[in-house]
Design an enzyme around this catalytic site. Sequence first.
Site, short mmCIF file in Angstrom:
data_model
loop_
_atom_site.label_atom_id
_atom_site.label_comp_id
_atom_site.label_asym_id
_atom_site.label_seq_id
_atom_site.Cartn_x
_atom_site.Cartn_y
_atom_site.Cartn_z
CB CYS A 29 23.52 1.94 -81.88
SG CYS A 29 24.74 1.24 -82.95
CG HIS A 61 21.37 4.31 -85.61
ND1 HIS A 61 22.09 5.48 -84.74
CD2 HIS A 61 22.53 3.54 -85.84
CE1 HIS A 61 23.14 5.10 -84.46
NE2 HIS A 61 23.51 3.80 -85.13
CD GLU A 85 19.34 7.47 -84.26
OE1 GLU A 85 18.38 6.74 -83.78
OE2 GLU A 85 20.48 7.55 -84.03
#
Length: 542
Positions: free
Chosen positions: A382, A508, A510
Amino acid sequence: MSKFIFVTGGVTSSLGKGIISASLAKLLQARGLKVTIQKFDPYINVDPGTLNPYEHGECYVTDDGAETDLDLGHYERFLNISTSQANNVTTGRIYQTVINKEREGAYLGKTVQVVPHITDEIKRRIQLLEAEGDYDVIITELGGTVGDIESLPYLEAVRQLRNELKKKNSLVIHLTLIPYLKAAGEHKTKPTQHSVKELQESGIIPDVLVCRTESHITDDIKRKLSLFCNVDKDHVIEAIDADTIYRVPILMHEEHLDEIVIEKLHLKSKHGPNLEKWQEFLMRYMQPKEEVNIVLVGKYNELPDAYKSIYEAFVHAGAQNECKVNVIPIHSENLDDTSLPLEIHKIHGILVAPGFGDRGIEGKINAIQYVRENGIPFFGICLGMQCAVVEHFRNVVGLDDVSSTEVNPEAKHPVIDLMPEQLKIVNKGGTMRLGAYDCTIREDTLAHEIYGNTNISERHRHRYEFNNDYLDQMESKGLIASGFNPETGLVEIVECEDHPFFIGVQYHPELKSRVEVPHPLFVAFVKAAIQFKKTKEMIGAL
Ligand code: GLN
């Protein structure tokens, strides 16, 4: 019809209700049951989206764009399911719903009160999940600690609901702390007795006591707790400190938590928990063959919870690669030149973290220049990707006065700019580009090789984007846009052509890494770090 489990916490906060809830859910799921978890947070914010990460850690974003508590990340990582807006509710949202209804005239003539209107809304939210998916079990974690003023309406709602549901359809698990007094040489049960008494004053008798402890508690302690707390002795179980949160499901199974729940709720479980995949992950994680150091450049490093999902994604990807990943946090504000406070041979990869605002931006850009010039694996998420673009235009393309308009609205070259739909937005809460969006990956790119796919979907949380006016110029100097949103053309992935591993993503990843399905980008990044380390060692040995 779903069965309901309520998880409350006593004595102190931070006992790990989220992990205990996720572990129990995992065990039930591994027994073939369909389970989901929900969390109630007793604060007045409508959601944690407007909170600084220093308050409660990272804001976890779901597919449907809900900004939620980081515990939802644990639920998804443990269970390999996707949660939604309905899985996280705050006091703010409860009140907002009730007040909106009042304004619409829904309670016309009535005085709107905590009981029954707020408690009714809490009960409705608990049962909402039942309507959404045919779950065998819904676990509801009540945030906060028993005894807090703000927890009272939740306990009252649970009391009412338990009566409505009848006994065999719900149970309450109370997570508590058993401190060990070194001077006295014994575990102390008094704080737990008090917290259970408090719970009983709200009309709730816990069915199971889960006792957090640093060392094993004796049978005598369990007997005492059973006697004073009115809980069956076999239902007083120990939750001893674990070396990793991922061992907690195994420990809870050894303590028979899943059996107790199955029996008390009259659930039908055809087999014991099948934890083969989980055990395999644990073995790989605990017995690594390689070891790498990854620098995490961020600005909330004082609180590792601010990057919770990133840390966990490295655990999953590390296990997949049978590699111990040491994540070394470095504060971006301390990086005021293009060197790093670590010798180069000790760094095998750098991840530049997400973030907001201008603090620490220059440090992030400096770190990126360093890894680009030294061929060190780079992964930008990001804001990390946006910084990589700025770095490219400043130092490779060679333009001056390059910035993101988030940092400098007057920059001559705004290579990262506010998304057009953000221009008219005034309110801060829930107004970013949030949740899952499709991304189309160009073939013959590193991203394509990593995903092995052309169409992916990833989660987002941002207001700024790559400014497509600069696309040709960016690519002509070797930074390739390898992923786009198929509808808007928004650049989702950039990667550097002449570099062993240099990739930045606007989304994102993750948030989608799970124990049993590690994220391909993290897996590839760790692999690249291992490779980089080996090459360095080979050169060093020559
Ligand atoms: N601040 C940047 C934006 O809003 C990046 C956000 C992030 O890193 N999550 O676009």
